[in-house]
Design a protein around this motif. Sequence first.
Motif, PDB file in Angstrom:
ATOM      1  N   GLY A 136       0.826  -1.205   0.000  1.00 55.85           N
ATOM      2  CA  GLY A 136       0.000   0.000   0.000  1.00 55.85           C
ATOM      3  C   GLY A 136       0.855   1.246   0.000  1.00 55.85           C
ATOM      4  O   GLY A 136       2.089   1.177   0.044  1.00 55.85           O
ATOM      5  N   PRO A 137       0.237   2.430  -0.054  1.00 55.39           N
ATOM      6  CA  PRO A 137       0.972   3.698  -0.078  1.00 55.39           C
ATOM      7  C   PRO A 137       1.576   4.005   1.289  1.00 55.39           C
ATOM      8  O   PRO A 137       0.889   4.479   2.189  1.00 55.39           O
ATOM      9  N   SER A 138       2.855   3.730   1.449  1.00 56.87           N
ATOM     10  CA  SER A 138       3.418   3.747   2.805  1.00 56.87           C
ATOM     11  C   SER A 138       4.916   4.050   2.795  1.00 56.87           C
ATOM     12  O   SER A 138       5.731   3.131   2.798  1.00 56.87           O
ATOM     13  N   HIS A 139       5.268   5.320   2.791  1.00 54.04           N
ATOM     14  CA  HIS A 139       6.675   5.676   2.923  1.00 54.04           C
ATOM     15  C   HIS A 139       7.151   5.349   4.336  1.00 54.04           C
ATOM     16  O   HIS A 139       6.507   5.734   5.325  1.00 54.04           O
ATOM     17  N   ALA A 140       8.278   4.677   4.429  1.00 55.98           N
ATOM     18  CA  ALA A 140       8.818   4.295   5.740  1.00 55.98           C
ATOM     19  C   ALA A 140       9.058   5.514   6.623  1.00 55.98           C
ATOM     20  O   ALA A 140       8.840   5.471   7.843  1.00 55.98           O
ATOM     21  N   GLU A 141       9.503   6.608   6.003  1.00 53.84           N
ATOM     22  CA  GLU A 141       9.812   7.815   6.783  1.00 53.84           C
ATOM     23  C   GLU A 141       8.578   8.326   7.530  1.00 53.84           C
ATOM     24  O   GLU A 141       8.686   8.802   8.674  1.00 53.84           O
ATOM     25  N   VAL A 143       5.760   6.408   8.211  1.00 54.05           N
ATOM     26  CA  VAL A 143       5.317   5.361   9.144  1.00 54.05           C
ATOM     27  C   VAL A 143       6.132   5.436  10.434  1.00 54.05           C
ATOM     28  O   VAL A 143       5.592   5.308  11.537  1.00 54.05           O
ATOM     29  N   GLY A 144       7.444   5.656  10.294  1.00 52.48           N
ATOM     30  CA  GLY A 144       8.314   5.749  11.460  1.00 52.48           C
ATOM     31  C   GLY A 144       7.966   6.916  12.372  1.00 52.48           C
ATOM     32  O   GLY A 144       8.240   6.886  13.574  1.00 52.48           O
ATOM     33  N   LEU A 145       7.330   7.942  11.810  1.00 54.29           N
ATOM     34  CA  LEU A 145       6.911   9.113  12.591  1.00 54.29           C
ATOM     35  C   LEU A 145       5.461   8.994  13.062  1.00 54.29           C
ATOM     36  O   LEU A 145       4.904   9.940  13.602  1.00 54.29           O
ATOM     37  N   ARG A 146       4.856   7.829  12.847  1.00 53.37           N
ATOM     38  CA  ARG A 146       3.470   7.540  13.236  1.00 53.37           C
ATOM     39  C   ARG A 146       2.478   8.461  12.524  1.00 53.37           C
ATOM     40  O   ARG A 146       1.418   8.815  13.061  1.00 53.37           O
ATOM     41  N   GLN A 147       2.787   8.866  11.307  1.00 55.06           N
ATOM     42  CA  GLN A 147       1.833   9.640  10.523  1.00 55.06           C
ATOM     43  C   GLN A 147       0.785   8.700   9.921  1.00 55.06           C
ATOM     44  O   GLN A 147       1.083   7.547   9.630  1.00 55.06           O
ATOM     45  N   PRO A 148      -0.459   9.159   9.751  1.00 51.62           N
ATOM     46  CA  PRO A 148      -1.529   8.268   9.287  1.00 51.62           C
ATOM     47  C   PRO A 148      -1.174   7.562   7.977  1.00 51.62           C
ATOM     48  O   PRO A 148      -0.791   8.198   6.995  1.00 51.62           O
ATOM     49  N   THR A 149      -1.310   6.237   7.996  1.00 52.36           N
ATOM     50  CA  THR A 149      -0.961   5.392   6.847  1.00 52.36           C
ATOM     51  C   THR A 149      -1.988   4.269   6.753  1.00 52.36           C
ATOM     52  O   THR A 149      -2.442   3.758   7.776  1.00 52.36           O
ATOM     53  N   THR A 150      -2.320   3.895   5.514  1.00 49.71           N
ATOM     54  CA  THR A 150      -3.284   2.818   5.314  1.00 49.71           C
ATOM     55  C   THR A 150      -2.740   1.836   4.292  1.00 49.71           C
ATOM     56  O   THR A 150      -2.261   2.236   3.226  1.00 49.71           O
TER      57      THR A 150
END
Length: 340
Positions: A136-141, A143-150
């Motif tokens: 899915g659309p999910s940059h690690a940078e 996700v690591g900052l706990r920004q909303p990701t799906t």
Amino acid sequence: MSKVAVLGAGSWGTALSIVLADNGHDVRLWTHRKEQAENINKNSKNEKYLDVMIPEGIRAYHDLEAAIADVTAIIIVVPTKAIREVCKQLNNILTHTPTIIHASKGIEPVSLKRVSEQISEEMESYSYEDIVVLSGPSHAEEVGLRQPTTVTVSSIDLTKAEIAQDLFINKSFRVYTSPDIIGIELGGALKNIIALGAGISDGLGFGDNAKAALITRGLAEIARLGTTLGANPLSFLGLPGVGDLIVTCTSVHSRNWRAGNLLGKGNKLEDVLEQMGMVVEGVRTVKAAYQFAEEQQVEMPITTGIYQILFEEKDPKDVVEQLMNRTKREEMDDLAKLLS
């Protein structure tokens, strides 16, 4: 709380480890480099790949057998070129059958196997139906900052997909399930080709019009090949399809976009890869997709053009001219195929 091994301590493996640790799991982050494991445990950071603090629930391992001991799930996040080797090692040392989830995006050149197929071929205790994919659309940078990701998890065995969903889902990382493992894997792999093209377009100095066209027509190519190979066309309109395509084609976080951008500015492929210092999965996937298109007789002009730039040293400007001067056609024909 579950014990989970994450195999691959790059940016994406680290980010997924953080999600799992936030959910209270005991996370073992494995790397084949002893020095990297020691540095992560000592400094609680993995700075080369992801510049965020590593939570206490994560411990890095260099010993694969120790990392997977008694785990309930194994998350495979190594580069696609290492999938078979890592799975061969797992096959030799696993004494139980944890859930196998992979989050690697690519297609193997020559064999044209998707990652789930490669895993099941190398691991005697697992069939193709047992493997789960996360995409899915999910940059690690982010996700690591706990920004909303799906994201989406997919398996032929819905029960296993739901296990993966429960492991990862939290207030900043939403997880859907899907039964279309072919579409989910192909969407995640093929979008990297179009992201290379988007980077090339930007490197050439073209504007938003060109990139919007590239993304839209790129989606048509992905769906055209994907449906030929058995994917549900609607998967390409979801998160691992158009969602992942947009994020990978429009962000400086994207390795494939950055690599394409350097190519568009006139750099040679070998110099670009050396400068990147990380795996650019789209380069390998271009070879496989080009071969797929040839064998299945599927029209993929953007993929063909990028293949020519990467491996035949064709001038990017000439490829753009080649694409713009193709025979005129009706757009709705492609849309009808996508939705049929």
